[in-house]
Design an enzyme around this catalytic site. Structure first.
Site, mmCIF file in Angstrom:
data_model
loop_
_atom_site.group_PDB
_atom_site.id
_atom_site.type_symbol
_atom_site.label_atom_id
_atom_site.label_comp_id
_atom_site.label_asym_id
_atom_site.label_seq_id
_atom_site.Cartn_x
_atom_site.Cartn_y
_atom_site.Cartn_z
ATOM 1 N N LYS A 60 0.419 -1.052 0.076
ATOM 2 C CA LYS A 60 0.322 0.165 0.381
ATOM 3 C C LYS A 60 0.710 1.096 -0.138
ATOM 4 O O LYS A 60 0.663 1.963 0.958
ATOM 5 C CB LYS A 60 -0.821 -0.098 1.313
ATOM 6 C CG LYS A 60 -2.126 -1.485 1.395
ATOM 7 C CD LYS A 60 -2.972 -0.826 1.825
ATOM 8 C CE LYS A 60 -4.179 -1.971 1.820
ATOM 9 N NZ LYS A 60 -3.403 -3.664 2.118
ATOM 10 N N ASP A 63 4.062 8.062 -0.585
ATOM 11 C CA ASP A 63 4.965 7.851 -0.759
ATOM 12 C C ASP A 63 5.295 8.864 -1.761
ATOM 13 O O ASP A 63 4.733 9.191 -3.788
ATOM 14 C CB ASP A 63 6.121 7.238 -0.589
ATOM 15 C CG ASP A 63 7.575 7.966 0.314
ATOM 16 O OD1 ASP A 63 8.239 9.407 0.258
ATOM 17 O OD2 ASP A 63 7.746 6.872 1.498
ATOM 18 N N GLN A 174 -13.617 -10.875 7.363
ATOM 19 C CA GLN A 174 -14.816 -9.368 7.321
ATOM 20 C C GLN A 174 -15.898 -9.422 6.770
ATOM 21 O O GLN A 174 -17.034 -8.545 7.240
ATOM 22 C CB GLN A 174 -14.013 -8.041 6.995
ATOM 23 C CG GLN A 174 -12.458 -8.194 7.511
ATOM 24 C CD GLN A 174 -11.736 -7.319 6.457
ATOM 25 O OE1 GLN A 174 -12.163 -6.031 5.202
ATOM 26 N NE2 GLN A 174 -10.836 -6.886 5.716
HETATM 27 O O1 O7E Z 1 -9.496 -9.780 6.866
HETATM 28 P P1 O7E Z 1 -8.768 -11.173 5.890
HETATM 29 O O2 O7E Z 1 -7.469 -11.683 6.895
HETATM 30 O O3 O7E Z 1 -9.487 -11.612 5.255
HETATM 31 O O4 O7E Z 1 -7.623 -10.289 5.157
HETATM 32 C C1 O7E Z 1 -7.850 -9.373 4.101
HETATM 33 C C2 O7E Z 1 -6.813 -8.777 3.844
HETATM 34 O O5 O7E Z 1 -7.262 -7.834 2.839
HETATM 35 C C3 O7E Z 1 -5.530 -8.147 4.437
HETATM 36 O O6 O7E Z 1 -4.430 -8.629 3.837
HETATM 37 C C4 O7E Z 1 -5.913 -6.461 4.425
HETATM 38 O O7 O7E Z 1 -4.603 -5.858 4.602
HETATM 39 C C5 O7E Z 1 -6.562 -6.926 3.041
HETATM 40 N N1 O7E Z 1 -7.268 -5.556 2.557
HETATM 41 C C6 O7E Z 1 -8.840 -5.384 3.245
HETATM 42 O O8 O7E Z 1 -8.234 -6.407 4.412
HETATM 43 N N2 O7E Z 1 -8.722 -4.218 2.914
HETATM 44 C C7 O7E Z 1 -9.052 -3.651 1.745
HETATM 45 O O9 O7E Z 1 -9.997 -2.786 1.944
HETATM 46 C C8 O7E Z 1 -7.777 -2.926 1.494
HETATM 47 C C9 O7E Z 1 -6.784 -4.274 1.693
HETATM 48 C C10 O7E Z 1 -5.898 -4.724 0.689
HETATM 49 O O10 O7E Z 1 -5.580 -5.847 0.440
HETATM 50 O O11 O7E Z 1 -5.208 -3.772 0.041
HETATM 51 C C11 O7E Z 1 -4.676 -3.834 -0.666
HETATM 52 C C12 O7E Z 1 -5.144 -5.544 -1.762
#
Ligand code: O7E
Length: 212
Positions: A60, A63, A174
């Site tokens: 993510k 910068d 989630q």
């Molecule tokens: O809730 P989980 O355990 O299924 O993990 C979800 C993963 O997606 C975790 O790595 C978290 O950092 C990422 N994530 C989100 O949960 N929500 C977001 O809005 C964005 C991400 C993410 O991966 O962003 C880049 C893809």
């Protein structure tokens, strides 16, 4: 039909290898991020990639353009095939990631709207739509949009059109289900519901089938 991406947010080489091995054949990509890389080092990419699966670096990135370009150099030298960046630093910072990824033969994905409740403070609504538009203009390969708000993911799909990918986190721990978003997205991202499962391979298989 959506792909299955494993968010491998475990700590340590052994645990990462255990989960990755258990899920072999069920995944389209593995997403790694700070928990795994800070606990093992970037060398973990080459170990995971031995299974011939794309590894996407979820740093993510947020910068200035020069720093973003330097981050790309390390990520792709380590063997990653994609990188995930924020967009709120502006179009020049975003372009540095997109160009950095493409110069190394990789892909760039842009976070537009996040999946957690706090995303509603800044990373949603009109801001998310502006970032999706900017992602499209930058030549990025895809965006990240929330499975927890499928209506919003549908809106973001309409902003970017059909030629870019959407990867969608929020399925499982989630609260979202694959069926909520699979028609809008190219891939669902699942972490805890797989790697905390007693049988990660079986859990991955079930998510993969439900995402079809
Ligand atoms: O809730 P989980 O355990 O299924 O993990 C979800 C993963 O997606 C975790 O790595 C978290 O950092 C990422 N994530 C989100 O949960 N929500 C977001 O809005 C964005 C991400 C993410 O991966 O962003 C880049 C893809």
């Amino acid at each position: 039909m959506a792909e299955l991406l494993l968010a491998l947010d475990v700590k340590g080489r052994e645990e990462a290898a255990r989960v990755a091995l258990a899920c072999e054949g069920e995944l389209d990509a593995i997403k790694i991020g700070y928990p795994l890389v800070l606990s093992t080092g970037l060398g973990i990419v080459k170990e995971l990639a031995k299974a011939n699966i794309p590894i996407i670096a979820d740093f993510k990135v947020a910068d200035i353009p020069n720093t973003n370009a330097l981050i790309c150099e390390e990520v792709f030298a380590a063997g990653c095939s994609g990188i995930i960046t924020h967009a709120f630093c502006g179009s020049d910072s975003l372009l540095a990631i997109v160009d950095g990824a493409h110069d190394h033969g990789g892909s760039a994905f842009v976070v537009c709207e996040m999946s957690h409740p706090g995303a509603l403070d800044f990373l949603s609504g009109a801001n998310a739509e502006r970032m999706a538009k900017m992602a499209k203009e930058s030549g990025a390969d895809g965006i990240i949009a929330p499975a927890t708000r499928p209506d919003r993911t549908a809106v973001l799909r309409s902003v970017i059109g059909g030629s870019m990918k959407i990867y969608s986190p929020g399925v499982g721990a989630q609260g979202a289900q694959p069926e909520d978003v699979k028609k809008y997205v190219d891939g669902i991202i699942v972490g805890r519901a797989i790697y905390e499962s007693a049988d990660p391979g079986k859990a991955a298989h079930e998510f993969r089938v439900r995402a079809l």
